[in-house]
Design an enzyme around this catalytic site. Structure first.
Site, short mmCIF file in Angstrom:
data_model
loop_
_atom_site.label_atom_id
_atom_site.label_comp_id
_atom_site.label_asym_id
_atom_site.label_seq_id
_atom_site.Cartn_x
_atom_site.Cartn_y
_atom_site.Cartn_z
N GLU A 37 1.55 -11.67 5.78
CA GLU A 37 0.51 -10.91 6.48
C GLU A 37 0.82 -10.96 7.97
O GLU A 37 0.56 -11.94 8.65
CB GLU A 37 -0.87 -11.51 6.20
N HIS A 88 0.84 -1.20 0.00
CA HIS A 88 0.00 0.00 0.00
C HIS A 88 0.88 1.27 0.00
O HIS A 88 1.99 1.24 -0.48
CB HIS A 88 -0.99 -0.05 1.16
#
Length: 267
Positions: free
Chosen positions: A144, A9
């Site tokens: 993650e 991101h």
């Protein structure tokens, strides 16, 4: 080894949010720590990052850069979110790959090393059709690192020392996978020096699973570690691995308050 390191991101895309945190900030911090450890401590490593600041970059730009640079490995750092109820660590390779592929072997190594140090529930090795895994020409892994909208995981994500340990876990995995050599006078950071807290050892796996579930209900991370002792299979429940023995002792006391006998090993 040429590593393309991708903090997920950034810029106009904050990623997951929760508990006052933004994924884009956490992933950049962890990735910079990974880069700095690698470049400071290991020979023959080049690192190129998709971003080194809070900037916007498309997925295609990221994989194109890695492919054009002819990177040896693509590592994408992320955090997760799922309505505040899920928690833990997991990682992904592309779903077209077999468990015998070199990418899967790298995943196993890095998964092992990160799981030793992150004090998160181990959600396992997984596969998915993510862009960065599909479009990269080299082996690629997406990690993650906890659920940002889960209060327990977010507490860890907020801690700089935890993020440093997670970065070091990624580095341990990369060093094993690519047989990186430490620079002269760099202490060997072998995970064997960790103090591991054992919250039970069972002959039956279902008993170990019950202990893990009990600890999970108390927001205390735990994983099952199969071991062979005197030719017999046992299932240890490990609740954390710490570089500092005082932290391991604190975990033992925490478990004792829950009515669970625990001990420390350093093997």
């Amino acid at each position: 080894m040429k590593l393309y390191l991708d903090p997920g991101h950034g810029g106009s895309d904050p990623g997951a949010t929760g508990n006052g945190l933004q994924e884009k900030t956490i992933t950049l911090d962890i990735a910079i720590r990974i880069r700095d450890i690698l470049l400071s401590n290991y020979h023959n490593v080049s690192v190129r990052m998709s971003r080194t600041a809070d900037s916007t970059k498309s997925l295609a730009q990221r994989t194109n850069e890695a492919n054009n640079w002819d990177a040896d490995y693509f590592l994408s750092i992320h955090c997760n979110a799922f309505n505040g109820s899920a928690y833990g660590y997991e990682d992904f390779i592309h779903n077209s790959l077999s468990d015998q592929s070199i990418t899967a072997r790298y995943q196993t190594i890095i998964h092992e090393e990160v799981s030793k140090v992150n004090q998160l529930r181990n959600r396992g090795k997984k596969k998915a059709n993510f862009h960065v895994l599909r479009e990269s020409h080299m082996p690629a892994l997406l990690t993650e690192n906890g659920f940002i909208d889960h209060s327990g995981d977010a507490e860890k994500l907020r801690d700089p020392s935890w993020r440093q340990n997670v970065a070091q876990g990624h580095v341990y995995g990369l060093a094993r996978a690519f047989q990186l050599q430490l620079k002269d006078n760099t202490p060997d950071p072998s995970p064997s020096n960790f103090f591991k807290v054992i919250a039970g050892s069972f002959r039956q796996r279902n008993n170990a699973e019950e202990r893990v579930n009990l600890l999970s209900d108390e927001n205390t991370e735990a994983i099952i570690v199969p071991v062979t002792i005197s030719g017999q299979q046992w299932y240890r429940v490990q609740s954390g691995a710490f570089r500092n023995r005082d932290n391991a002792n604190a975990r033992v006391l925490q478990l004792q308050e829950l009515g669970i006998e625990a001990f420390i090993i350093t093997e």
